[in-house]
Design an enzyme around this catalytic site. Structure first.
Site, PDB file in Angstrom:
ATOM      1  N   SER A  50       0.861  -1.222   0.066  1.00 33.43           N
ATOM      2  CA  SER A  50      -0.080   0.085  -0.135  1.00 33.43           C
ATOM      3  C   SER A  50       0.919   1.133   0.065  1.00 33.43           C
ATOM      4  CB  SER A  50      -0.788   0.077   1.276  1.00 33.43           C
ATOM      5  OG  SER A  50       0.040  -0.001   2.363  1.00 33.43           O
ATOM      6  N   ASP A  83      -1.203  -1.633  -3.855  1.00 32.72           N
ATOM      7  CA  ASP A  83      -2.583  -1.631  -3.598  1.00 32.72           C
ATOM      8  C   ASP A  83      -3.125  -0.252  -3.448  1.00 32.72           C
ATOM      9  OD1 ASP A  83      -4.662  -2.959  -2.251  1.00 32.72           O
ATOM     10  OD2 ASP A  83      -3.535  -2.956  -0.286  1.00 32.72           O
ATOM     11  N   GLU A 142     -11.322  -0.329  -9.417  1.00 33.58           N
ATOM     12  CA  GLU A 142     -12.460  -0.707  -8.355  1.00 33.58           C
ATOM     13  C   GLU A 142     -13.552   0.048  -8.746  1.00 33.58           C
ATOM     14  OE1 GLU A 142     -11.416  -0.736  -4.324  1.00 33.58           O
ATOM     15  OE2 GLU A 142     -13.099   0.267  -3.617  1.00 33.58           O
ATOM     16  N   HIS A 198     -12.014  -3.286   4.964  1.00 36.13           N
ATOM     17  CA  HIS A 198     -10.792  -3.788   5.330  1.00 36.13           C
ATOM     18  C   HIS A 198     -10.722  -3.792   6.990  1.00 36.13           C
ATOM     19  CE1 HIS A 198      -9.298  -1.469   1.725  1.00 36.13           C
ATOM     20  NE2 HIS A 198      -9.146  -2.632   1.377  1.00 36.13           N
ATOM     21  N   GLY A 233     -10.498  -6.797   1.344  1.00 37.56           N
ATOM     22  CA  GLY A 233     -11.129  -6.970   2.637  1.00 37.56           C
ATOM     23  C   GLY A 233     -11.362  -8.606   2.804  1.00 37.56           C
ATOM     24  N   ASN A 275      -7.450 -10.210  -1.499  1.00 31.71           N
ATOM     25  CA  ASN A 275      -6.765  -9.474  -0.786  1.00 31.71           C
ATOM     26  C   ASN A 275      -6.714  -9.736   0.694  1.00 31.71           C
ATOM     27  OD1 ASN A 275      -6.498  -7.959  -3.147  1.00 31.71           O
ATOM     28  ND2 ASN A 275      -6.619  -6.094  -2.068  1.00 31.71           N
ATOM     29  N   ILE A 276      -5.589 -10.031   1.377  1.00 29.64           N
ATOM     30  CA  ILE A 276      -5.650 -10.474   2.787  1.00 29.64           C
ATOM     31  C   ILE A 276      -4.257  -9.692   3.573  1.00 29.64           C
ATOM     32  CG2 ILE A 276      -4.938 -12.375   4.369  1.00 29.64           C
ATOM     33  CD1 ILE A 276      -6.250 -14.200   2.079  1.00 29.64           C
ATOM     34  N   THR A 278      -4.972  -8.315   7.042  1.00 26.61           N
ATOM     35  CA  THR A 278      -5.357  -8.382   8.599  1.00 26.61           C
ATOM     36  C   THR A 278      -5.073  -9.786   9.103  1.00 26.61           C
ATOM     37  OG1 THR A 278      -7.036  -6.808   8.304  1.00 26.61           O
ATOM     38  CG2 THR A 278      -7.241  -8.367  10.093  1.00 26.61           C
TER      39      THR A 278
HETATM   40  P1  13P Z   1      -8.066  -7.221   4.977  1.00 25.76           P
HETATM   41  O1  13P Z   1      -8.234  -6.136   5.987  1.00 25.76           O
HETATM   42  O2  13P Z   1      -9.446  -8.073   5.272  1.00 25.76           O
HETATM   43  O3  13P Z   1      -6.967  -8.235   5.215  1.00 25.76           O
HETATM   44  O4  13P Z   1      -8.245  -6.696   3.512  1.00 25.76           O
HETATM   45  C1  13P Z   1      -7.052  -6.242   2.924  1.00 25.76           C
HETATM   46  C2  13P Z   1      -7.053  -5.592   1.706  1.00 25.76           C
HETATM   47  O5  13P Z   1      -8.268  -5.659   1.126  1.00 25.76           O
HETATM   48  C3  13P Z   1      -5.907  -4.844   1.298  1.00 25.76           C
HETATM   49  O6  13P Z   1      -6.376  -3.853   0.132  1.00 25.76           O
END
Ligand code: 13P
Length: 359
Positions: A50, A83, A142, A198, A233, A275-276, A278
């Protein structure tokens, strides 16, 4: 050395019916943990940074780290993705730093907060596609704003995400508008709004179809069968790691993520990038807490970081296996970016063709 574009990787994923987790990366430990899981499962990888990650680690450190990972894991195709790019300049400077793919998120204006109208989004995303494709880099756009269908709110993370609440319609991608957007912008992949957001606090109870619109994924795929869909997310916020976190002095209130089986359902209907962020943050900080709680005299950071890496590798391995990413790395022959640029220029690589077929 195997630096792959998002377009080639997702074309392969579509052809062989799998999805690819895109893990966010800020530091060496995350990189090593993800690549160890990739090596163990023979999975191709998407590492995404990011704008927050780029300012945290610095562009030079991130770029050199990616180079080091390529040398250490030469058998793994690695896609390096920006990102949530907010401007044309962010996307172009990422490519300048060796990224093979960028997301131009025109669903929000350049302040990262204000929901943008269709004309702004299609205009800026189309411009990034035109420029990125000239050098063979891929583009994700997006359409629709990421936010909770339970509360209407966005979860601002890393300085990105709308403030306040939005109508349900703005939180769900419209299939007709999506078809127009993909045709006008020529994006290689489309991030869609289906109720995911997110961060750790996505749903207050196990999500059903009211708050996690997987049926919309099916409708979008029916309308756009050749477009690679992206789920943002998409951390599952595993109860297992919440338990370790809370048992070691953490305070995470009751929360639910996106169940892995729902993502797998999405992969059956055109979702190719998941996308992961968290989940790796939670697993690693749960381990920091566990170590800190268990040995109060410990001051060697490696004693915290090693278990954190093992925890992240475990999460990555589980996702590579569940999404069908495992077992695909060896087969892929990477197409250099210069060749991808020629294919875009010759018109053989449109939203309706695959990189493999256009060879
Ligand atoms: P999470 O917060 O669910 O991991 O999503 C991350 C994300 O979508 C980054 O663009």
């Amino acid at each position: 050395m195997a630096r792959i574009t998002l377009r080639q990787l997702l074309d392969d994923a579509a052809e062989h019916s799998y999805g690819v987790p895109a893990f966010n990366i800020n530091n060496m430990e995350q990189g090593l943990a993800i690549l160890e899981a990739a090596r163990a499962t023979d999975a191709p990888v998407i590492l995404q940074a990011s704008r927050g990650a780029r300012s945290y680690a610095g562009d030079i450190m991130l770029a050199k780290m990616m180079e080091a990972l390529e040398v250490m894991y030469p058998e793994i195709p690695i896609c390096i993705h920006q990102d949530h790019g907010d401007t044309v300049a962010t996307c172009l400077s990422a490519i300048q730093n060796g990224f093979t793919s960028v997301m131009m998120d025109g669903s929000l204006e350049a302040d990262g907060k204000t929901p943008a109208d269709y004309t702004y989004n299609a205009g800026i995303t189309g411009e990034v596609s035109r420029l990125a494709h000239m050098v063979g880099a891929s583009v994700e756009g997006e359409l629709g704003c990421l936010g909770s269908l339970e509360t209407g709110g966005g979860e601002a993370e890393d300085g990105h995400g709308f403030e306040g609440t939005l109508d349900r319609a703005m939180l769900l991608t419209d299939p007709d508008e999506a078809a127009r957007f993909v045709a006008e912008t020529q994006v290689d992949a489309l991030a869609v709004a289906i109720g995911t957001s997110h961060g750790a606090y996505k749903f207050s109870k196990r999500p059903d179809g009211e708050v996690l619109a997987m049926d919309l994924i099916e409708r979008l795929h029916a309308k756009l069968p050749d477009t690679h869909l992206v789920m943002h997310g998409s951390s599952s916020v595993p109860e297992e790691w919440q338990a370790v976190f809370n048992a070691s002095g953490g305070e995470m209130r009751e929360t639910y993520g996106v169940p892995v089986e729902e993502i797998v359902r999405g992969i059956r209907h055109g979702v190719r990038k998941v996308n992961i962020d968290t989940d790796l943050r939670l697993a690693s900080t749960a381990e920091f807490r566990r170590v800190a709680q268990g040995s109060k005299s410990e001051f060697d950071p490696r004693k915290f970081l090693k278990p954190a890496m093992t925890a992240m590798t475990k999460v990555c391995t589980e996702r590579f296996e569940a999404f069908g990413t495992a077992g695909n790395a060896q087969r892929i022959r990477v197409i250099p970016m210069a060749d991808m640029a020629r294919r875009y220029a010759s018109g053989s690589l449109t939203t309706r063709s695959s990189a493999a077929r256009a060879a």
